[in-house]
Design a protein around this motif. Structure first.
Motif, PDB file in Angstrom:
ATOM      1  N   TYR A 206       0.874  -1.170   0.000  1.00 41.75           N
ATOM      2  CA  TYR A 206       0.000   0.000   0.000  1.00 41.75           C
ATOM      3  C   TYR A 206       0.912   1.220   0.000  1.00 41.75           C
ATOM      4  CZ  TYR A 206      -3.436   3.397   1.711  1.00 41.75           C
ATOM      5  OH  TYR A 206      -4.249   4.491   1.859  1.00 41.75           O
TER       6      TYR A 206
ATOM      7  N   THR B 288      -8.374   1.538   2.680  1.00 42.94           N
ATOM      8  CA  THR B 288      -8.082   0.468   3.631  1.00 42.94           C
ATOM      9  C   THR B 288      -9.220   0.382   4.645  1.00 42.94           C
ATOM     10  OG1 THR B 288      -6.822   1.981   5.044  1.00 42.94           O
ATOM     11  CG2 THR B 288      -5.593   0.731   3.384  1.00 42.94           C
ATOM     12  N   PRO B 289      -9.435  -0.797   5.257  1.00 44.74           N
ATOM     13  CA  PRO B 289      -8.688  -2.038   5.096  1.00 44.74           C
ATOM     14  C   PRO B 289      -9.059  -2.770   3.804  1.00 44.74           C
ATOM     15  CG  PRO B 289     -10.516  -2.380   6.603  1.00 44.74           C
ATOM     16  CD  PRO B 289     -10.516  -0.920   6.247  1.00 44.74           C
ATOM     17  N   ILE B 290      -8.280  -3.804   3.500  1.00 43.66           N
ATOM     18  CA  ILE B 290      -8.504  -4.684   2.351  1.00 43.66           C
ATOM     19  C   ILE B 290      -8.703  -6.088   2.905  1.00 43.66           C
ATOM     20  CG2 ILE B 290      -7.385  -5.692   0.310  1.00 43.66           C
ATOM     21  CD1 ILE B 290      -5.819  -2.988   0.092  1.00 43.66           C
TER      22      ILE B 290
ATOM     23  N   THR C 189      -3.853   3.658   8.005  1.00 47.79           N
ATOM     24  CA  THR C 189      -2.442   3.829   7.698  1.00 47.79           C
ATOM     25  C   THR C 189      -2.070   5.286   7.923  1.00 47.79           C
ATOM     26  OG1 THR C 189      -2.651   2.101   6.061  1.00 47.79           O
ATOM     27  CG2 THR C 189      -0.703   3.486   5.912  1.00 47.79           C
TER      28      THR C 189
ATOM     29  N   PHE D  66      -3.942  -4.225   6.342  1.00 44.28           N
ATOM     30  CA  PHE D  66      -3.948  -2.767   6.483  1.00 44.28           C
ATOM     31  C   PHE D  66      -5.181  -2.343   7.288  1.00 44.28           C
ATOM     32  CE2 PHE D  66      -2.124  -3.529   2.115  1.00 44.28           C
ATOM     33  CZ  PHE D  66      -0.807  -3.527   2.533  1.00 44.28           C
ATOM     34  N   ASN D  67      -5.407  -3.051   8.393  1.00 50.83           N
ATOM     35  CA  ASN D  67      -6.621  -2.843   9.175  1.00 50.83           C
ATOM     36  C   ASN D  67      -6.630  -1.513   9.898  1.00 50.83           C
ATOM     37  OD1 ASN D  67      -9.118  -3.433  10.284  1.00 50.83           O
ATOM     38  ND2 ASN D  67      -8.251  -4.473  12.041  1.00 50.83           N
TER      39      ASN D  67
END
Length: 196
Positions: free
Chosen positions: A91, A123-125, A187, A183-184
């Motif tokens: 990311y 995000t997240p993914i 970021t 990527f919870n």
């Protein structure tokens, strides 16, 4: 006596029902605003050390310059194609990589070669357990930039994943999801690496 027992039984059932209604589960939780789905996920944390191979790939792919362009990135090692060799899901964001619809992302193989690239990434993914052409489906949120908020599914076509999530089909309210969330956390500069 029987009447008291029935009343006590009724009160007990009411109390149990009320206490169970407060239990938090992962089913029927929203993945994206306005989308309520049944899903079960586990979190996978981002890597904690910078990676020179990933930095080189980001600079080359986006035609950016170290020390000139402001670039941040996070990455996760995850096996997407069931070959026991993890790919790098990266990311990346900064003035040249982000906009109102989201940031950018790359999937790199173990030799840091591009498998797929994405724009408008939020995000997240979620990396789904379901596979298409032996690669795990990817669930992304779409919002911002005038897009209607939704969770969409990105499927591998035999060569790569589609690059623009806003053009992919949205999941419905009854779709069942099982997978890994990456990527919870939001970021931020504190949780990412800066390419310097």
């Amino acid at each position: 006596m029987l009447k008291k027992a029935l009343i006590l039984s009724s009160i007990t059932l009411t109390l149990v029902a009320c206490s169970n209604s407060n239990l938090k589960t992962s089913s029927a939780e929203p993945i994206a605003t306005g989308i309520s789905q049944n899903y079960v996920t586990t979190d996978k944390q981002s890597e904690t050390s910078p990676n020179a191979g990933i930095e080189k790939a980001i600079l080359e792919y986006y035609n950016l310059q170290r020390g000139v362009d402001t670039i941040y990135y996070s990455y996760v090692k995850i096996d997407l194609n069931n070959d026991s060799v993890p790919e790098y899901f990266v990311y990346a964001y900064g003035p040249m990589l982000s906009g109102s619809g989201g940031a950018s992302a790359l999937i790199l193989n173990s030799d840091y070669k591009e498998v797929s690239n994405f724009t408008l990434v939020q995000t997240p993914i979620i990396i789904s357990k379901h596979r298409t052409k032996n690669w795990k489906d990817i669930l992304m949120n779409v919002s911002g930039g005038g897009a209607t908020p939704a969770t969409v599914i990105m499927k591998f076509d035999g060569k790569k994943y589609p690059s623009n999530p806003s053009l992919q089909p949205a999941l419905g309210p009854h779709d069942y999801i099982e997978g890994i969330k990456i990527f919870n956390k939001n970021t931020s500069i504190d949780q990412s690496f800066k390419i310097e």
